[in-house]
Design an enzyme around this catalytic site. Structure first.
Site, PDB file in Angstrom:
ATOM      1  N   ASN A   1       1.313   3.668   1.154  1.00  0.00           N
ATOM      2  CA  ASN A   1       2.848   3.389   1.787  1.00  0.00           C
ATOM      3  C   ASN A   1       2.805   2.329   2.183  1.00  0.00           C
ATOM      4  OD1 ASN A   1       2.987   6.179   1.021  1.00  0.00           O
ATOM      5  ND2 ASN A   1       2.089   7.409   3.072  1.00  0.00           N
TER       6      ASN A   1
ATOM      7  N   GLY B   1       7.519   5.648   4.138  1.00  0.00           N
ATOM      8  CA  GLY B   1       6.516   6.644   5.466  1.00  0.00           C
ATOM      9  C   GLY B   1       5.520   6.086   6.187  1.00  0.00           C
TER      10      GLY B   1
ATOM     11  N   HIS C   1      -3.887   0.290   4.803  1.00  0.00           N
ATOM     12  CA  HIS C   1      -4.568   1.518   4.132  1.00  0.00           C
ATOM     13  C   HIS C   1      -4.467   2.397   3.159  1.00  0.00           C
ATOM     14  CE1 HIS C   1      -1.462   3.204   7.014  1.00  0.00           C
ATOM     15  NE2 HIS C   1      -2.115   4.203   6.631  1.00  0.00           N
TER      16      HIS C   1
ATOM     17  N   ASP D   1      -8.615  11.442   7.959  1.00  0.00           N
ATOM     18  CA  ASP D   1      -7.047  12.130   8.106  1.00  0.00           C
ATOM     19  C   ASP D   1      -7.390  12.804   9.049  1.00  0.00           C
ATOM     20  OD1 ASP D   1      -4.718  10.120   7.126  1.00  0.00           O
ATOM     21  OD2 ASP D   1      -4.062  11.927   8.536  1.00  0.00           O
TER      22      ASP D   1
ATOM     23  N   HIS E   1      -4.848   6.057   0.900  1.00  0.00           N
ATOM     24  CA  HIS E   1      -5.007   6.926   1.124  1.00  0.00           C
ATOM     25  C   HIS E   1      -5.845   7.817  -0.262  1.00  0.00           C
ATOM     26  CE1 HIS E   1      -1.786   8.039   4.825  1.00  0.00           C
ATOM     27  NE2 HIS E   1      -1.608   7.034   3.973  1.00  0.00           N
TER      28      HIS E   1
ATOM     29  N   CYS F   1      -7.257  -0.401  14.521  1.00  0.00           N
ATOM     30  CA  CYS F   1      -8.456  -1.754  15.078  1.00  0.00           C
ATOM     31  C   CYS F   1      -9.288  -0.947  15.988  1.00  0.00           C
ATOM     32  CB  CYS F   1      -7.639  -2.907  15.337  1.00  0.00           C
ATOM     33  SG  CYS F   1      -7.092  -4.296  14.630  1.00  0.00           S
TER      34      CYS F   1
END
Ligand code: 5GP
Ligand code: ZN
Length: 114
Positions: free
Chosen positions: A87, A93, A100, A30, A102, A7
């Protein structure tokens, strides 16, 4: 100030390298990439995990995947293949509890993941 790190990234309080954004979704690189290309795709609205979504989130969940597809194309990942991962929960993990996707690519990706 929001406590959630993602956020805070959306609010511009923490810098991030954006690669895609629209009214509902933000995507950025990332900080600790697990592949040559590693993008995180997040809803602007805070949602902790997939477990916190319901019927009302169907469109948003679809848009997250759609954004992942567009990002993979724009980042040149289609020919080599790429992975889209979410995840869910500590045991899988998840370390940031703002849901989100990946998007990983740019190297061969083994299966199954660890
Ligand atoms: P998870 O482990 O929850 O599935 O994924 C969280 C991801 O967020 C990790 O891959 C981690 O490297 C990334 N991450 C954590 N903090 C930050 C940050 O401040 N900026 C960016 N760009 N990525 C972050
Ligand atoms: Zn959040």
């Amino acid at each position: 100030m929001a406590e959630c790190i993602f956020c805070r990234i959306i609010a511009g309080e923490i810098p991030a390298t954006a690669v895609y954004e629209d009214a509902e979704i933000f995507a950025f690189r990332d900080i600790n990439p697990a592949a040559p290309t590693h993008i995180l795709v997040i809803p602007r609205r805070h949602i902790g995990t997939l477990n916190d979504t319901g019927e009302e989130d169907r469109a948003l969940l679809g848009r997250l995947l759609e954004a992942a597809r567009v990002i993979a194309r724009d980042q040149g990942l289609v020919a080599g293949g790429y992975r889209v991962v979410m995840n869910v929960g500590e045991g899988a993990g998840q370390s940031v509890f703002h849901a989100h996707l990946h998007v990983l690519g740019g190297r061969p990706l083994a299966w199954p993941p660890g």
